[in-house]
Enzyme design. Structure first.
Site, short mmCIF file in Angstrom:
data_model
loop_
_atom_site.label_atom_id
_atom_site.label_comp_id
_atom_site.label_asym_id
_atom_site.label_seq_id
_atom_site.Cartn_x
_atom_site.Cartn_y
_atom_site.Cartn_z
CG ASP A 37 -2.13 -1.38 1.14
OD1 ASP A 37 -2.30 -1.66 0.45
OD2 ASP A 37 -3.07 -1.15 1.98
CD GLU A 39 6.83 -1.31 -3.34
OE1 GLU A 39 7.47 -0.92 -4.20
OE2 GLU A 39 6.39 -2.23 -3.47
CB SER A 86 -12.09 6.81 0.50
OG SER A 86 -11.37 7.03 1.29
CD GLU A 120 -15.93 3.13 15.41
OE1 GLU A 120 -15.86 3.05 14.19
OE2 GLU A 120 -16.59 4.13 15.68
CE LYS A 122 -8.63 2.77 7.02
NZ LYS A 122 -8.02 1.65 6.43
CG ASP A 124 -5.76 -3.80 6.77
OD1 ASP A 124 -6.46 -3.15 5.32
OD2 ASP A 124 -4.69 -3.73 6.06
NE ARG A 143 -15.71 2.41 -0.12
CZ ARG A 143 -14.71 3.32 -1.08
NH1 ARG A 143 -13.37 1.95 -1.06
NH2 ARG A 143 -13.94 4.58 -0.52
CE1 TYR A 236 -17.90 1.53 8.18
CE2 TYR A 236 -16.04 -0.23 8.55
CZ TYR A 236 -16.84 0.78 7.23
OH TYR A 236 -16.37 0.73 6.73
CE LYS A 300 -15.84 6.34 12.08
NZ LYS A 300 -16.67 4.89 12.04
CE LYS A 324 -3.67 2.97 6.61
NZ LYS A 324 -4.07 3.51 4.92
CB CYS A 419 17.82 -31.74 -8.01
SG CYS A 419 16.99 -32.19 -5.59
CB CYS A 422 17.97 -36.13 -5.67
SG CYS A 422 17.77 -35.59 -6.66
CB CYS A 437 13.90 -32.41 -8.00
SG CYS A 437 13.99 -34.12 -7.56
CB CYS A 442 14.69 -36.89 -4.60
SG CYS A 442 15.40 -35.33 -3.74
S1 IVH Z 1 -15.85 4.60 8.92
C1 IVH Z 1 -18.25 8.14 6.57
N1 IVH Z 1 -14.08 3.54 10.70
O1 IVH Z 1 -11.12 2.40 6.27
C2 IVH Z 1 -16.60 6.72 7.14
N2 IVH Z 1 -14.00 2.95 8.26
O2 IVH Z 1 -11.31 4.74 3.71
C3 IVH Z 1 -16.34 5.67 6.48
N3 IVH Z 1 -12.28 0.97 8.28
O3 IVH Z 1 -12.73 1.17 3.12
C4 IVH Z 1 -16.01 5.03 6.86
N4 IVH Z 1 -12.63 0.28 10.09
O4 IVH Z 1 -13.90 -0.29 5.48
C5 IVH Z 1 -14.97 3.36 9.89
N5 IVH Z 1 -14.17 1.78 12.13
C6 IVH Z 1 -13.67 2.23 11.32
C7 IVH Z 1 -13.40 1.07 10.08
C8 IVH Z 1 -13.46 1.60 8.18
C9 IVH Z 1 -11.97 0.24 8.54
C10 IVH Z 1 -12.27 0.82 6.38
C11 IVH Z 1 -13.35 1.26 5.75
C12 IVH Z 1 -12.78 1.71 4.40
C13 IVH Z 1 -12.21 2.55 4.94
C14 IVH Z 1 -11.58 3.94 4.76
#
Ligand code: IVH
Length: 683
Positions: A37, A39, A86, A120, A122, A124, A143, A236, A300, A324, A419, A422, A437, A442
């Site tokens: 990610d 890169e 996003s 919260e 995040k 993955d 999504r 979430y 948030k 992040k 190999c 062997c 091989c 072997c």
């Molecule tokens: S809130 C408008 N809460 O992160 C609110 N997103 O770019 C939008 N993600 O792919 C998302 N944990 O799926 C929210 N606790 C969390 C999250 C979360 C992971 C992901 C979400 C999205 C990306 C946001």
């Protein structure tokens, strides 16, 4: 800008657009990314900078113009109830503070630092929207591009933490329409198991739990229910269907939990940015101990009315931020590249690295997979490389770092022509990525097969480690798998560093290992492409070994979860006289197993049957689908040989032709009714 600079910039932009679009496809449509990610972000950052400098040169297909990627073919695409946005990122505490200041500016309380955030983890994984009508789950979408997603409802219904109906006994009454957003994640333990099974079956392992989760959700054919059941959903956001009296994001999480959703237990309210940063640091510490992969924290603005006031831009809300974690990558040197010979004779190039810390773990080996991978990344001995780790995965070499000051590089690496164990001449068949091989005698293959047979998921021979296996093979006591069960305490006691007590213990372990289950026995045999999942599927379908021994590729192909490669591999294995003889010897030496539990009783008249729907039906598709599912059947979106029925309404088009050409039974609605009422379609 000079004309020569301009044309260089254009060329670079072209290259970046093409490169990024290729990575987008690899990532979103194929779930097989080639770069990290970090890169990707760096390439995208470079493109965005050039596009800002040269706004007239932005290509219409530039990946900067959209979020996400178009959905892959195969699933129906459906609009979201409202766009799935996003999040903007903060990469360090400075950016987090800047976000906080921006928010304070927007709500006009500059200086009041105690603004409350819902904090919260995040997660993955893969974002999904779940839609409930009158409390019943009606739809689940990926999504997709944020506006429309892929309808993966039938797969999501197997994710056990997704309630099919909202729990109103413990929660609020069900709204007419609820849109719930959350993340589908694959817990790290399940991810490690899945990848082990994939490596075992000579399939490409997933790069990280996120790709594995996304890939599982989008399985179209041979849907593997175990994979779906190992996924978890954590909610979430409640976007549609909020109770009128809800005031805070944190309350929404409580409402979701009461309806029966999993939510992150780590979530809490932070007052002001200092507490938020402290929460982030706490999560970073806890990261390695959590059962799921998280890549940061999300903040948030907790007050929903304030969120409204602050507003949303087209791509992301202005009231939330993803803070992040730094990427788990490190730079080190490749000391050597070794070719290791596996159980099936496959040669795997492994980079021996100068040990380096990546995300709290010391990494000293990284698989380079095969010759093609090496060629693509052009990794050579002595190179400086970036390595990364995601969750429990085998560390990966992301790329070579060439700074122009390296000593002359050695020639590109080639897997050896002989190999290393062997000395047999290695082969690479046309169309295969693997170099092998071919010598079935072997010692490397035998030793690895013995390791495989004695592993925990197989016959679980306690005390039989790699060193002892080497000794047994070198001493000539074990020349094939079954010899293991003919070993005597005297033979063992004669080995170096082996006392009478250890010899007796091993004999006892072998005695215990003789009593096994059919699935474990199948794993132990080391049939290519048959790891734990497949072994269990085969065992529960066939019940005993005999019917499996005589099954044809067609018989196997009809088993849910078994594709043509596996069918061919199983038939080839059991067709080989040497393997049959080994099985007989193992039995003669006392290996025995319980027959597998009888296949699941029939749930309904359509149990195990797969349907595709096409044309205009007299009832909505969802209703037809529900009737099929409640009779135990399954609806998929495209036709293959394994489809049992095509339910064709008015104006059925190409699917009808395809069904006819594949010999799939075509039902009109009357025939469908007859089938549901229990009659066979031929009646
Ligand atoms: S809130 C408008 N809460 O992160 C609110 N997103 O770019 C939008 N993600 O792919 C998302 N944990 O799926 C929210 N606790 C969390 C999250 C979360 C992971 C992901 C979400 C999205 C990306 C946001």
């Amino acid at each position: 800008m000079q004309p020569s600079d301009l044309s260089a910039a254009r060329r670079r932009m072209d290259a970046l657009v093409e490169e990024l679009n290729r990575h987008n496809r690899l990532y979103h449509a194929l779930d097989q990314p080639e770069i990290s990610d970090a890169e990707y972000d760096a390439l995208m950052g470079e493109l965005r900078r050039l596009e800002t400098e040269l706004p007239g040169e932005v290509r219409p297909d530039s990946p900067s113009l959209r979020v996400g990627a178009p959905p892959a073919e195969g699933f129906e695409t459906v609009p979201h109830t409202s766009p799935m946005l996003s999040l903007d990122n903060a990469m360090d505490a400075g950016e987090m503070r800047a976000f906080h200041q921006r928010v304070l500016g927007l709500i006009g309380t500059e200086g009041d630092g105690s603004l409350a955030y819902a904090a919260e983890p995040k997660m993955d994984g893969a974002a999904v929207e779940l839609v409930y009508e009158a409390g019943q789950l009606v739809r689940g979408l990926t999504r997709g591009d944020g506006q429309t997603g892929e309808d993966v409802t039938s797969n999501l219904k197997h994710v056990l933490s997704i309630p099919l109906a909202l729990d109103v006994a413990n929660g609020r009454p069900a709204p007419a329409l609820a849109s719930i957003r959350g993340e589908v994640v694959l817990p790290l333990a399940a991810f490690a198991r899945l990848n082990e099974a994939r490596v075992e079956a000579e399939e490409e392992p997933f790069a990280n739990p996120r790709n594995a989760a996304a890939g599982s959700l989008r399985m179209l054919h041979d849907v593997d229910l175990r994979r779906l059941r190992s996924l978890e959903f954590r909610a979430y956001a409640l976007v549609e269907g909020r109770p009128d009296d809800a005031r805070q994001q944190i309350e929404l999480l409580e409402i979701l939990a009461a309806w029966g959703f999993g939510v992150s237990r780590e979530s809490r309210v932070c007052s002001g940015v200092d507490e938020a940063i402290a929460f982030h640091e706490e999560m970073q510490q806890a990261r390695g101990k959590l059962p799921i992969e998280i890549d940061g924290t999300v903040f948030k603005v907790n007050d929903l009315a304030l969120q409204e006031q602050i507003g949303t831009l087209s791509r992301a809300p202005r009231w939330a931020i993803a803070f992040k974690f730094p990427p788990e990558q490190a730079t080190t040197k490749v000391q050597a590249i070794d070719a290791q010979v596996g159980r099936t004779g496959a040669l795997t190039p492994v980079a021996k690295l100068e040990p380096v810390q990546v995300g709290g773990v010391t990494v000293s080996n990284a698989s380079l997979h095969n010759q093609d991978e090496i060629d693509r990344r052009d990794v050579r001995e002595g190179d400086t490389v970036v390595v990364q780790r995601a969750g429990d995965v085998i560390p990966q070499v992301v790329r070579v770092v060439l700074d122009g000051h390296d000593d002359p590089r050695p020639a590109p690496y080639r897997l050896p022509a002989a190999c290393p164990v062997c000395d047999a001449e290695t082969v690479r068949l046309a169309g295969e990525v693997v170099t092998r091989c071919p010598n079935i005698d072997c010692p490397a293959q035998l030793k690895n097969n013995l390791r495989h047979l004695s592993a925990r998921g197989a016959l679980d021979v306690d005390g039989l480690g790699g060193k002892l296996i080497d000794q047994l093979v070198s001493a000539g006591h074990v020349g094939r798998l079954s010899d293991l069960f003919g070993l005597t305490a005297e033979q063992l006691a004669g080995l170096e560093r082996m006392g009478e007590k250890s010899a007796a213990n091993l004999v006892a372990s072998l005695e215990k290992a003789r009593n096994t289950t059919l699935a474990r026995f199948l794993i132990a045999l080391g049939i290519r492409h048959v790891g734990q999942t497949l072994a269990e599927i085969l065992a529960s379908h066939f019940g005993e070994l005999e019917p499996l021994l005589s099954a044809s590729e067609d018989d196997l192909g009809r088993v849910d979860g078994v594709g043509p490669t596996i069918a061919e591999s199983v038939v080839r294995f059991f067709g080989d006289a040497r393997n049959r003889e080994e099985i007989e010897r193992l039995r003669a030496l006392g290996v025995r197993w319980e027959p597998a539990a009888a296949p699941r009783p029939q749930d309904g008249v359509l149990s195990g049957k797969t349907f595709v729907l096409t044309g205009t039906l007299s009832v909505p598709r969802d209703e037809a689908r529900q009737r099929i599912e409640s009779a135990g059947g399954k609806v998929v979106s495209s036709i293959s040989k394994k489809t049992d029925y095509l339910l064709a309404g008015e104006k059925a088009g190409s699917k009808r032709d395809k069904a006819a050409s594949l010999g799939v039974a075509i039902l009109d609605e009357d025939a469908f009714e007859a089938l549901l009422s229990g009659a066979s379609p031929a009646d």
